[in-house]
Design an enzyme around this catalytic site. Structure first.
Site, PDB file in Angstrom:
ATOM      1  N   ASP A  98       0.864  -1.182   0.000  1.00 50.75           N
ATOM      2  CA  ASP A  98       0.000   0.000   0.000  1.00 50.75           C
ATOM      3  C   ASP A  98       0.904   1.236   0.000  1.00 50.75           C
ATOM      4  O   ASP A  98       1.786   1.352   0.852  1.00 50.75           O
ATOM      5  CB  ASP A  98      -0.879  -0.002   1.249  1.00 50.75           C
ATOM      6  CG  ASP A  98      -2.292   0.483   0.966  1.00 50.75           C
ATOM      7  OD1 ASP A  98      -2.410   1.498   0.258  1.00 50.75           O
ATOM      8  OD2 ASP A  98      -3.254  -0.137   1.439  1.00 50.75           O
ATOM      9  N   ASP A 199      -3.100   4.769  -2.250  1.00 52.04           N
ATOM     10  CA  ASP A 199      -4.182   5.321  -1.444  1.00 52.04           C
ATOM     11  C   ASP A 199      -4.577   6.711  -1.930  1.00 52.04           C
ATOM     12  O   ASP A 199      -3.706   7.573  -2.127  1.00 52.04           O
ATOM     13  CB  ASP A 199      -3.702   5.375   0.012  1.00 52.04           C
ATOM     14  CG  ASP A 199      -4.796   5.746   0.981  1.00 52.04           C
ATOM     15  OD1 ASP A 199      -5.779   4.991   1.065  1.00 52.04           O
ATOM     16  OD2 ASP A 199      -4.650   6.776   1.665  1.00 52.04           O
ATOM     17  N   GLU A 256      -6.447   4.078  -5.861  1.00 57.58           N
ATOM     18  CA  GLU A 256      -7.746   4.308  -5.218  1.00 57.58           C
ATOM     19  C   GLU A 256      -8.206   5.694  -5.635  1.00 57.58           C
ATOM     20  O   GLU A 256      -7.566   6.694  -5.311  1.00 57.58           O
ATOM     21  CB  GLU A 256      -7.610   4.222  -3.694  1.00 57.58           C
ATOM     22  CG  GLU A 256      -8.947   4.417  -2.991  1.00 57.58           C
ATOM     23  CD  GLU A 256      -8.812   4.692  -1.505  1.00 57.58           C
ATOM     24  OE1 GLU A 256      -9.739   4.334  -0.756  1.00 57.58           O
ATOM     25  OE2 GLU A 256      -7.785   5.273  -1.089  1.00 57.58           O
ATOM     26  N   ASP A 330     -12.282  -0.926   3.928  1.00 53.53           N
ATOM     27  CA  ASP A 330     -13.095   0.266   4.168  1.00 53.53           C
ATOM     28  C   ASP A 330     -14.588   0.026   3.951  1.00 53.53           C
ATOM     29  O   ASP A 330     -15.387   0.950   4.102  1.00 53.53           O
ATOM     30  CB  ASP A 330     -12.663   1.404   3.230  1.00 53.53           C
ATOM     31  CG  ASP A 330     -11.372   2.068   3.660  1.00 53.53           C
ATOM     32  OD1 ASP A 330     -11.045   1.996   4.861  1.00 53.53           O
ATOM     33  OD2 ASP A 330     -10.682   2.645   2.804  1.00 53.53           O
TER      34      ASP A 330
END
Length: 564
Positions: A98, A199, A256, A330
């Site tokens: 990530d 992210d 994302e 999430d």
């Protein structure tokens, strides 16, 4: 269409804190992941996406990073990570990290320096602004509630944080910041990491005039997202990142990207754009959103969901690449969101997996999804751990918009902790996750939903997911076939075809708890048919049925391979 390894991959997402605890401190860790590599290999996944494992004070469960080149103490050491990488590669499993570079932790050395004075050499690593008429520089509303601005008394200025106040945003306008990011990416890629999930990567460029946002009904803040989502220089920055780093490695990237439509998405993932490989969009995740976003969610409108999914399938075809997901860290569990987690939990878990995995794109399986794990229903607010949940409770209940009960019902439905309860390995204490009390409570249904019980059960959700993955590896039409939606306005059935050369894949899924009739006015023409998979034990019946007209059981899914 270019054929690549990452298009043919199946990704297994691990939330390390909740996956497997090897040292019995109640927190999952890297050595716990190593213990379970054979499980992931046997499932058929070819790449692991790890949620952040870097040094962090854990204000937002690792998404507030204080050192990008070291490992969080709770998870282990850099040596443990090197061991994980080596052992995963030995089993032909790739590792995706990530990458969180829209913001850092306020405990990162850069920010500590940045706060010292206005003329500190790290000041411009972050976004600092003077007060405007005695108030914050803009009225923007944070993703986690409240203002996006935090006042610093020492230097008498505000810093920007789109998320928690402990997550100050980096200033991507500063070329030194961008170089720091590229250097840390090379650090991990040179170790042998196989890619990055980035992210909120489409938030890195902000409109430098910092305008006011449109006031959000019911709130004292404005929606400033159009000034920092898909911002003015985001593609310039990503092209530079690609040129400086990504083009030099055979790495997979997925961004994302909230608030994108297919046209915007192609600017990020178009085959000729030299930016990212694929992205996570949120259209289908917000299909139930109401007046107060996800906290006022409504019931599923399948026609709307089908149109969203189909739009992404058709508009990216031969131009870019989709990521396929129902779950992540999430999101609430899809079984509880779009399926039935009581009477038809087995059938609907398998149906949802079928519907997604037969589409075009790289599938992402979130830990426990392959078991049919469902939402957790804690009675007490203090049993939850998520900062977003607590901030939303404060904002919506304290203002009188929601009662306590209404907010708890909303948390049960859509809170992020639904995805974060420990992985359910067996029916022993704490679901075999840890011998110590876990950092967040285990879902009490672990005694009925766990890996140990499912491994040897031919009809389990786990073994069904293994079949789905095997089919994808065997049939190129599942990876590269052209998508077409059928029965667009049917409120209960999601059906579509995928076509490649002389093969047609027909997928039919019943999203209802009632029996439904599947009927095509315009028959599909074919020379031969083969039933690839169904989630009911009715293979013989399904083979006899006419593929253009048949009865579906509640939450039934069928996939036929037709040859023309």
């Amino acid at each position: 269409m270019n054929k690549t390894w990452w298009k043919e991959a199946v990704v297994y997402q691990i939330y390390p804190r909740s996956f497997k605890d090897s040292n019995n401190d109640g927190i999952g860790d890297i050595n716990g992941i190593i213990e379970k590599l054979d499980y992931i290999k046997n499932l058929g996944a070819t790449m692991i996406w790890l949620n952040p494992i870097y040094k962090s004070p854990n204000d937002d469960n690792g998404y507030d990073i204080s050192d990008y080149r070291d490992i969080m103490d709770e998870f282990g050491t850099l040596e443990d990570f090197n061991n994980l990488l080596e052992k995963a590669h030995e089993k032909d499993i790739k590792i995706m990290m990530d990458l969180v570079v829209n913001h850092t932790s306020d405990e990162h050395e850069w920010f500590k320096e940045s706060k010292k004075s206005r003329d500190n050499k790290y000041r411009d690593y972050y976004i600092w602004k003077k007060s405007k008429d005695g108030v914050a520089p803009t009225n923007w509303h944070s993703f986690f509630g409240g203002s996006t601005w935090e006042y610093d008394e020492n230097t008498e200025e505000y810093y920007l944080h789109l998320f928690s106040k402990k997550q100050p945003d980096l200033n991507w306008e500063n070329p030194k910041v961008r170089q720091e990011v590229y250097d840390l990416m090379k650090f991990w890629l040179d170790k042998g990491v196989d890619g990055f999930r980035m992210d909120v990567i489409n938030a890195i460029s902000k409109d430098q005039s910092y305008p006011e946002g449109t006031i959000i009904e019911g709130y004292n803040y404005g929606d400033g997202s159009k000034y920092y989502i898909n911002g003015p220089k985001v593609h310039e920055f990503l092209k530079e990142m690609n040129k400086e780093v990504l083009s030099k490695y055979d790495a997979a990237t997925v961004g994302e990207t909230p608030n994108v439509d297919p046209d915007e998405a192609l600017k990020y993932v178009g085959e000729d754009r030299d930016e990212l490989n694929m992205l996570f969009q949120f259209d289908h995740m917000s299909v139930l959103d109401g007046k107060y976003g996800k906290w006022s969610s409504t019931s599923l409108d399948l026609v709307k969901l089908k149109n969203i999914m189909s739009k992404w399938q058709t508009e990216l075809y031969n131009k870019g690449w989709n990521s396929l997901y129902w779950n992540n860290h999430d999101q609430p569990r899809v079984l509880s969101r779009f399926g039935d987690d009581t009477k038809y939990k087995l059938e609907s878990a398998k149906m949802l997996g079928t519907c997604l995995h037969m589409m075009q794109g790289t599938p992402y399986i979130y830990q426990g999804e392959e078991l049919g794990m469902s939402n957790v229903y804690f009675d007490n607010l203090k049993d939850y751990k998520d900062i977003e949940t607590f901030n939303a409770y404060k904002e919506l209940v304290d203002s009188g918009i929601f009662t306590h009960k209404e907010m708890m019902d909303a948390i049960h439905k859509v809170g992020r902790d639904n995805a974060r309860t420990p992985m359910q390995w067996n029916n022993s204490e704490n679901a075999g996750f840890s011998k110590a009390k876990p950092w967040i409570a285990v879902n009490p249904n672990y005694k009925n939903i766990n890996t140990k019980d499912q491994i040897n059960d031919e009809n389990s959700v786990l073994n069904y997911y293994k079949k789905l993955i095997k089919l994808r590896k065997k049939n190129e039409v599942i990876v590269y076939g052209k998508y077409k939606l059928l029965l667009e306005n049917d409120k209960n059935i999601f059906a579509y075809t995928r076509t490649l050369a002389n093969e047609v894949l027909l997928t039919v899924c019943n999203f209802s708890s009632e029996s439904q009739k599947f009927y095509l006015k315009n028959n599909l023409d074919f020379l031969s048919k083969k039933l690839l998979i169904t989630n009911y034990n009715n293979y013989n019946k399904a083979l006899i049925d006419d593929v253009n007209s048949f009865q579906l059981n509640p939450y039934e899914a069928r996939v036929y391979l037709l040859t023309k």
